[in-house]
Write an enzyme that holds these catalytic residues in place. Structure first.
Site, PDB file in Angstrom:
ATOM      1  N   GLU A   1       0.168   6.811  13.015  1.00  0.00           N
ATOM      2  CA  GLU A   1       0.547   7.933  12.153  1.00  0.00           C
ATOM      3  C   GLU A   1       0.540   9.240  12.950  1.00  0.00           C
ATOM      4  O   GLU A   1       1.440  10.082  12.802  1.00  0.00           O
ATOM      5  CB  GLU A   1      -0.411   8.037  10.962  1.00  0.00           C
ATOM      6  CG  GLU A   1      -0.015   9.130   9.972  1.00  0.00           C
ATOM      7  CD  GLU A   1      -0.796   9.089   8.669  1.00  0.00           C
ATOM      8  OE1 GLU A   1      -1.817   8.383   8.594  1.00  0.00           O
ATOM      9  OE2 GLU A   1      -0.380   9.778   7.718  1.00  0.00           O
TER      10      GLU A   1
ATOM     11  N   CYS B   1       0.805  -1.228   0.000  1.00  0.00           N
ATOM     12  CA  CYS B   1       0.000   0.000   0.000  1.00  0.00           C
ATOM     13  C   CYS B   1       0.837   1.277   0.000  1.00  0.00           C
ATOM     14  O   CYS B   1       0.299   2.379  -0.016  1.00  0.00           O
ATOM     15  CB  CYS B   1      -0.959  -0.018   1.186  1.00  0.00           C
ATOM     16  SG  CYS B   1      -2.112  -1.393   1.047  1.00  0.00           S
TER      17      CYS B   1
ATOM     18  N   HIS C   1      -9.638   2.790   0.648  1.00  0.00           N
ATOM     19  CA  HIS C   1      -8.208   2.542   0.467  1.00  0.00           C
ATOM     20  C   HIS C   1      -7.995   1.844  -0.884  1.00  0.00           C
ATOM     21  O   HIS C   1      -8.333   0.666  -1.035  1.00  0.00           O
ATOM     22  CB  HIS C   1      -7.695   1.668   1.605  1.00  0.00           C
ATOM     23  CG  HIS C   1      -6.202   1.577   1.686  1.00  0.00           C
ATOM     24  ND1 HIS C   1      -5.383   1.759   0.591  1.00  0.00           N
ATOM     25  CD2 HIS C   1      -5.377   1.310   2.737  1.00  0.00           C
ATOM     26  CE1 HIS C   1      -4.123   1.603   0.960  1.00  0.00           C
ATOM     27  NE2 HIS C   1      -4.093   1.344   2.265  1.00  0.00           N
TER      28      HIS C   1
ATOM     29  N   HIS D   1      -1.876   9.197   5.481  1.00  0.00           N
ATOM     30  CA  HIS D   1      -2.235   7.850   5.022  1.00  0.00           C
ATOM     31  C   HIS D   1      -3.646   7.557   5.530  1.00  0.00           C
ATOM     32  O   HIS D   1      -4.477   7.074   4.776  1.00  0.00           O
ATOM     33  CB  HIS D   1      -1.219   6.835   5.546  1.00  0.00           C
ATOM     34  CG  HIS D   1      -1.441   5.453   5.028  1.00  0.00           C
ATOM     35  ND1 HIS D   1      -1.354   5.143   3.689  1.00  0.00           N
ATOM     36  CD2 HIS D   1      -1.765   4.285   5.659  1.00  0.00           C
ATOM     37  CE1 HIS D   1      -1.606   3.843   3.516  1.00  0.00           C
ATOM     38  NE2 HIS D   1      -1.854   3.312   4.690  1.00  0.00           N
TER      39      HIS D   1
ATOM     40  N   LYS E   1      -9.007   9.072   2.089  1.00  0.00           N
ATOM     41  CA  LYS E   1      -9.556   7.714   2.144  1.00  0.00           C
ATOM     42  C   LYS E   1     -10.950   7.718   2.774  1.00  0.00           C
ATOM     43  O   LYS E   1     -11.699   6.758   2.618  1.00  0.00           O
ATOM     44  CB  LYS E   1      -8.616   6.793   2.928  1.00  0.00           C
ATOM     45  CG  LYS E   1      -7.301   6.499   2.180  1.00  0.00           C
ATOM     46  CD  LYS E   1      -6.450   5.480   2.901  1.00  0.00           C
ATOM     47  CE  LYS E   1      -5.152   5.188   2.151  1.00  0.00           C
ATOM     48  NZ  LYS E   1      -4.146   6.255   2.274  1.00  0.00           N
TER      49      LYS E   1
ATOM     50  N   PHE F   1       1.696  -2.966   4.587  1.00  0.00           N
ATOM     51  CA  PHE F   1       2.011  -4.198   5.300  1.00  0.00           C
ATOM     52  C   PHE F   1       3.528  -4.362   5.334  1.00  0.00           C
ATOM     53  O   PHE F   1       4.228  -4.011   4.381  1.00  0.00           O
ATOM     54  CB  PHE F   1       1.413  -5.402   4.571  1.00  0.00           C
ATOM     55  CG  PHE F   1      -0.010  -5.713   4.929  1.00  0.00           C
ATOM     56  CD1 PHE F   1      -0.737  -4.916   5.795  1.00  0.00           C
ATOM     57  CD2 PHE F   1      -0.632  -6.832   4.388  1.00  0.00           C
ATOM     58  CE1 PHE F   1      -2.050  -5.220   6.119  1.00  0.00           C
ATOM     59  CE2 PHE F   1      -1.947  -7.144   4.702  1.00  0.00           C
ATOM     60  CZ  PHE F   1      -2.657  -6.341   5.563  1.00  0.00           C
TER      61      PHE F   1
END
Lengths: 404, 412
Positions: free
Chosen positions: A306, A162, A332, A295, A327, A391
């Site tokens: 974050e 991602c 996402h 993000h 998002k 990830f």
């Protein structure tokens, strides 16, 4: 001399629209594009919403290949790339096509081919076409873009989950900085994937209704699809050809948590490192930033991690700098996410407006506080930082700035 | 991409291959021509008619010996190969004890199909048995960058973590990426890997890509041979440790080779002439970036794999590049190592380092003057480690990319 990098073209396909002008209109209106998924039967899952690119017909974007031989991710990548190069007017006489590169990011790659094969297997019907199956490898995504646009420079795919979009953009910038190419078509693409949905569903990460980044009662992320591509050019060459310059790519930073295969480091170790490196690469100070494009997936773990990292890097400024997560509207879009967010950052600078964090009701003290809730905010954006987490704790941060 | 100004060197190598754990047996096989191929035993799962195939598989090995038992059951074979090869390479480079600061180690891995088997099964299980029957432990393995991500946690590498998927060019592109990271001082050391595994889903893709023999499997994997029937698919991991030469020398390590340059090009058509032109362009570009000419080449470690369409394009490119020096030896290492796709480029690089270290070129091929034919020369030849000794390494991807690197001996 370090070559400067201009952003001169934008292409986007998203759950809130196709083409950067319509996308921007929807984005600044706070339009939420996530809704019940139609591309596969979600009845087996506990949750059913996601983000899909509606009314996408790949045919108009293909002139060389048969789109039926391509996975949907490749189709989306080709379409976004064509939109971006047409927006930039890149394919005129100014550049040798051997001096243009393609760098694409993806998470799931051409997963629609795998799922079509699984469906075929379950139904027990005949074989899928070999031309379709043979185009599964991710390298076909950039190859298809190159073939469609007549590009003969380096073509790579960076499948760093991602964070892939920002990784691909960073590599495109490096190719220009090193003088390997004059321009790069860089971004990311991912189609809606049932397998991907199963992954996030099993991890209990999907929100039942909507995505609410940084909200106290956030319930998770939403799996979506899309593609975002930006055209990067050697700044001097872009100026020389009279290109419209949306923004300048000022720097990037990469890092890895090296902590957990699927969970972010709780203190945002990698995120902090990536942001600090990006700021150093851009030769800026924390006070320089007008906007943070987060993000912001809407999971409890991501948004607090974050926020911790941003607070470590920006100190007391962290809760003052306007921050939003698109998002909340798109969901996402996986490997496309940071690429679409790069398109957003360029438009934010160009239009002097910050898109909102939609679906926001209640602040979370553990999270950033100035999240531009629910309504776009007119604001001159000189410098923007955009985060992408993946990830494996793989982090990539890019910084764009206004061209004066 | 030239590396001028900052010499980038290779200081450690490691591998898990069909020839076992480590690089010694692999390099010996290149010299002796020993071939570790076996039949597929039904692994060529396909809905197309297929004959029995030859493959090169990592045979019985005990990963726990190197990696310990903990967590191994949750890792795909590809990740285990990469772990083991990386630990060996770090050890070889003298970076295992003491370990460097995690912020000083980056990872870049060339790999294309590492997540394919897992995501196929994940989706199938969710649909046929229910989404509660998929394992959360398997979730990270579904992604193409699973080996690199797991590796970062294992070796504690925090500088960056990148996977490159450019088909057969992935290994060389990973080298180009790593060199840029080092020259920009984004890290001090880079673990550069290439990894693939063979499984039914990977064979399914290869079968439909028409790279496997439809008949005469015994004639597969014959480089530059017009009757060759296709690839002998292979698997494993090869790993190199890259760092700046000054850093290596400062810590008392003798570099194995210098990475002088990298480049990549793209061909818009499958036609042999276009593909060969793109490869030739990559070769000229990389030689120019390395400050070399074809006249200064001592060896080409090529990507030929027995698929005639790819091999013909390569031979045609070499015939033009070496028009004045047809005697330059060409070493198609995939004749011995098989086609390991995303891992191939790093295995090619290992072979080139073996030549530089052993000062001997294994039995190789040479152009027949004024033709695009290469014929085998079954004798090993001595390698002369002169001041400008240079090896060109080339690869072509099925979809049109060509990448190349130049390795040189590392001067004192």
């Amino acid at each position: 001399m370090i070559r400067r990098i201009a952003v001169t073209g934008l292409g986007v396909l998203s759950p809130i629209g196709i083409g950067h002008e319509y996308f921007w209109k929807q984005l600044t209106a706070g339009t939420v594009g996530t809704k019940p998924i139609r591309s596969f039967d979600s009845s087996m899952f506990d949750v059913h919403n996601g983000g899909e690119v509606d009314n996408f017909d790949p045919a108009p974007y293909f002139q060389v290949l048969d789109p039926a031989d391509c996975g949907r991710t490749t189709q989306l990548a080709v379409a976004a790339s064509r939109l971006a190069v047409e927006d930039a007017g890149l394919l005129g006489p100014d550049y040798d096509r051997q001096r243009i590169g393609v760098c694409m990011g993806t998470t799931m790659g051409n997963q629609s081919i795998v799922e079509a094969e699984n469906d075929r297997h379950i139904r027990g019907v005949g074989s899928l076409p070999s031309a379709f199956i043979s185009h599964y490898p991710e390298s076909f995504i950039s190859a298809a873009v190159a073939q469609e646009l007549g590009i003969e420079g380096p073509c790579q795919v960076i499948p760093t989950a991602c964070a892939a979009g920002n990784y691909a953009i960073s590599w495109g910038a490096d190719l220009i900085r090193d003088g390997v190419v004059d321009a790069a078509i860089a971004g990311g693409a991912d189609a809606m994937s049932r397998g991907c949905f199963a992954v996030f569903h099993r991890l209990g990460a999907i929100a039942p209704e909507v995505c609410q980044p940084f909200d106290l009662k956030r319930k998770g992320m939403m799996v979506s699809e899309g593609a975002g591509v930006i055209v990067l050019e050697d700044y001097e060459k872009a100026v020389a050809r009279g290109a419209r310059i949306y923004a300048e790519l000022l720097g990037y930073g990469l890092a890895c948590d090296a902590y957990h295969p699927t969970a972010p480091h709780p203190e945002g170790l990698g995120a902090e490192g990536a942001m600090r490196k990006a700021i150093a690469d851009a030769q800026l100070h924390e006070r320089s930033f007008s906007y943070i494009n987060a993000h912001g997936t809407g999971t409890r773990a991501n948004d607090s991690s974050e926020s911790n990292a941003v607070r470590k890097v920006f100190g007391s400024l962290a809760d003052e700098i306007p921050t939003s997560s698109i998002k909340s509207m798109l969901g996402h879009t996986m490997g496309a996410a940071s690429a679409i967010e790069a398109v957003t950052c360029a438009l934010t600078i160009y239009h002097a407006t910050i898109p909102p964090t939609a679906n926001f009701n209640e602040p979370d003290p553990e999270c950033l506080q100035n999240v531009v809730p629910n309504q776009a905010m007119p604001h001159q954006v000189d410098v923007v930082l955009s985060n992408a987490f993946a990830f494996g704790g793989n982090i990539s941060t890019i910084i764009m700035g206004r061209v004066s | 991409m030239s590396m001028k100004g900052d010499s980038i060197v290779i200081t450690g190598i490691g591998a898990v291959s069909p020839y076992g754990v480590g690089t010694e047996a692999l390099l010996k096989a290149l010299r002796t021509g020993e071939m570790q191929r076996c039949t597929t035993n039904g692994e060529a799962a396909s809905d197309k008619d297929s004959c029995e195939l030859y493959v090169m598989k990592v045979g019985a090995w005990n990963p726990a010996e190197l990696l310990g038992k903990r967590g191994l059951q949750y890792l795909r074979p590809s990740t285990q190969y990469l772990f083991a090869a990386s630990l060996l390479a770090l050890q070889h480079a003298g970076l295992d004890d003491p370990k460097p600061d995690p912020d000083d180690i980056g990872i870049v891995v060339g790999s294309n199909l590492a997540g394919l088997q897992s995501i196929t099964q994940y989706d199938l299980t969710a649909v046929t048995e229910g989404p509660q029957y998929v394992s959360p432990m398997e979730a990270p393995n579904t992604l193409a960058n699973a080996p690199a991500s797991h590796l970062a946690i294992r070796v504690q590498a925090r500088a960056f973590n990148t996977t490159v998927a450019s088909g057969q060019c992935a290994g060389f592109d990973a080298l180009g990426y790593a060199s840029k990271m080092l020259r920009e001082k984004r890290t001090r050391y880079v673990i550069v890997g290439g990894v693939e595994e063979l499984n039914p889903r990977v064979m399914w893709v290869y079968r439909h890509a028409d790279v496997l023999p439809a008949e005469r499997p015994e004639d597969a994997g014959l480089p530059y041979h017009p009757e060759s029937t296709g690839w002998i698919p292979s698997e494993g991991a090869a790993v190199l440790i890259l760092e700046q030469k000054a850093d290596a020398l400062a810590r008392g390590v003798r570099p194995l080779a210098e990475l002088a340059a990298w480049t990549s090009t793209f061909a818009l058509s499958k036609e042999t002439g276009k593909r060969s032109a793109a490869l030739e362009r990559a070769a000229w570009q990389v030689l120019t970036a390395a400050g070399r000419t074809p006249d200064e080449l001592d060896l080409i470690v090529s990507g030929a794999n027995g698929l005639s369409s790819q091999d013909q394009a390569e031979a045609l490119a070499f015939s033009r590049l070496l028009a004045d020096r047809p005697a330059v030896p060409v070493l198609p290492v995939k004749e011995t190592l098989g086609e390991s796709y995303g891992a191939g480029g790093i295995f090619q690089t290992l072979a080139a380092i073996g030549v530089l270290q052993n000062e001997e070129i294994p039995p190789s091929y040479r152009l027949v003057s004024d033709t695009a034919s290469l014929v085998p020369n079954r004798e090993a030849t001595p390698w002369i480690n002169h001041q400008t000794a240079s090896v060109l390494l080339t690869s072509q991807d099925l979809f049109g990319a060509s990448s190349a690197v130049v390795l040189t001996r590392c001067g004192e």
